[in-house]
Design a protein around this motif. Structure first.
Motif, PDB file in Angstrom:
ATOM      1  N   SER A  62      11.989  -0.010   7.624  1.00 20.59           N
ATOM      2  CA  SER A  62      12.685   1.255   7.447  1.00 20.59           C
ATOM      3  C   SER A  62      12.329   1.859   6.100  1.00 20.59           C
ATOM      4  O   SER A  62      12.128   3.061   5.974  1.00 20.59           O
ATOM      5  CB  SER A  62      14.196   1.045   7.550  1.00 20.59           C
ATOM      6  N   GLY A  63      12.208   1.016   5.069  1.00 22.75           N
ATOM      7  CA  GLY A  63      11.793   1.488   3.754  1.00 22.75           C
ATOM      8  C   GLY A  63      10.371   2.000   3.766  1.00 22.75           C
ATOM      9  O   GLY A  63      10.055   3.003   3.128  1.00 22.75           O
ATOM     10  N   ASP A 103       0.830  -1.212   0.000  1.00 22.70           N
ATOM     11  CA  ASP A 103       0.000   0.000   0.000  1.00 22.70           C
ATOM     12  C   ASP A 103       0.863   1.260   0.000  1.00 22.70           C
ATOM     13  O   ASP A 103       0.572   2.227  -0.693  1.00 22.70           O
ATOM     14  CB  ASP A 103      -0.946   0.020   1.201  1.00 22.70           C
ATOM     15  N   VAL A 104       1.936   1.238   0.782  1.00 16.90           N
ATOM     16  CA  VAL A 104       2.848   2.388   0.819  1.00 16.90           C
ATOM     17  C   VAL A 104       3.491   2.572  -0.553  1.00 16.90           C
ATOM     18  O   VAL A 104       3.585   3.686  -1.063  1.00 16.90           O
ATOM     19  CB  VAL A 104       3.909   2.227   1.928  1.00 16.90           C
ATOM     20  N   LEU A 140       6.464   9.660  -6.963  1.00 14.87           N
ATOM     21  CA  LEU A 140       7.767   9.538  -6.313  1.00 14.87           C
ATOM     22  C   LEU A 140       8.399   8.194  -6.653  1.00 14.87           C
ATOM     23  O   LEU A 140       7.725   7.275  -7.117  1.00 14.87           O
ATOM     24  CB  LEU A 140       7.618   9.670  -4.797  1.00 14.87           C
ATOM     25  N   VAL A 141       9.673   8.091  -6.404  1.00 20.29           N
ATOM     26  CA  VAL A 141      10.394   6.836  -6.584  1.00 20.29           C
ATOM     27  C   VAL A 141      10.527   6.182  -5.215  1.00 20.29           C
ATOM     28  O   VAL A 141      10.938   6.844  -4.261  1.00 20.29           O
ATOM     29  CB  VAL A 141      11.800   7.103  -7.189  1.00 20.29           C
ATOM     30  N   PRO A 142      10.172   4.898  -5.107  1.00 22.20           N
ATOM     31  CA  PRO A 142      10.317   4.237  -3.802  1.00 22.20           C
ATOM     32  C   PRO A 142      11.744   4.341  -3.286  1.00 22.20           C
ATOM     33  O   PRO A 142      12.703   4.150  -4.029  1.00 22.20           O
ATOM     34  CB  PRO A 142       9.939   2.783  -4.098  1.00 22.20           C
ATOM     35  N   ALA A 143      11.869   4.650  -2.006  1.00 24.87           N
ATOM     36  CA  ALA A 143      13.184   4.853  -1.401  1.00 24.87           C
ATOM     37  C   ALA A 143      13.921   3.552  -1.166  1.00 24.87           C
ATOM     38  O   ALA A 143      15.133   3.528  -1.138  1.00 24.87           O
ATOM     39  CB  ALA A 143      13.041   5.604  -0.079  1.00 24.87           C
TER      40      ALA A 143
END
Length: 186
Positions: free
Chosen positions: A132-133, A111-112, A121-124
């Motif tokens: 943490s991600g 979901d995040v 955005l680009v997933p971190a």
């Protein structure tokens, strides 16, 4: 940003939500179940709010109930074998099957990821379901929403003034309840 502050932990690598560590799903062993459940509940509520205010229909439905939150998969039909648990997967460990907790944290992470992509955005962190991600991505979504909102309201001067105000409020209420979430996305 202020209701559920996501900040870097003391190690500089991981993040916390409202001062609570959110370990990776494989490292729940040996941690206080209630603290982990509370942190997951905060993250679940944050996902629910961001999805709602951003008008993003999430793949898995977050059920925010503090430290007894869950994720619901509406594609799973209850059968005789899963009638008791059905399609709700707990985001808490106490008295629950760890495998269902793992599935729930993966649902939360997906979901995040969906919200991150919906906000352009680009997933971190691609190594889901590291928590943490998840927290880094939630933090990035809130920052992006704040910047969009403030750009529409008055630009960088408004952002600077708001940051100073939020910093002051956070300092005053460091160990009390978190102030209001400033989350408005167009």
């Amino acid at each position: 940003h202020s209701t559920y502050p996501v900040v870097s932990a003391g190690d500089g690598v991981s993040r916390t939500i409202c001062g609570l560590n959110l370990p990776g799903v494989t490292s729940f062993t040996g941690m206080d179940d209630e603290m982990v459940s509370t942190a997951l509940g905060h993250a679940c509520h944050m996902v629910h709010l961001i999805g709602k205010y951003s008008c993003v229909c999430l793949r898995f439905q977050p059920i925010a109930m503090s430290s007894r939150s869950a994720m619901r998969d509406l594609t799973v039909q209850p059968t005789k074998t899963n009638l008791k648990d059905g399609n709700d997967f707990p985001l808490y460990a106490k008295g629950q099957d760890r495998a269902r907790l793992l599935v729930a944290t993966q649902m939360l992470a997906k979901d995040v990821e969906q919200l991150v992509l919906a906000h352009g955005l680009v997933p971190a962190d691609e190594s889901y379901p590291t928590q943490s991600g998840v927290l880094t991505n939630l933090h990035n979504i809130v920052i992006a929403c704040r910047h969009r909102f403030l750009a529409a309201q008055g630009g960088l001067e408004a952002l600077s003034a708001l940051d100073a105000q939020v910093y002051h409020i956070s300092e005053c209420n460091l160990h009390s309840s978190c102030p209001t979430l400033l989350l408005s996305c167009p």
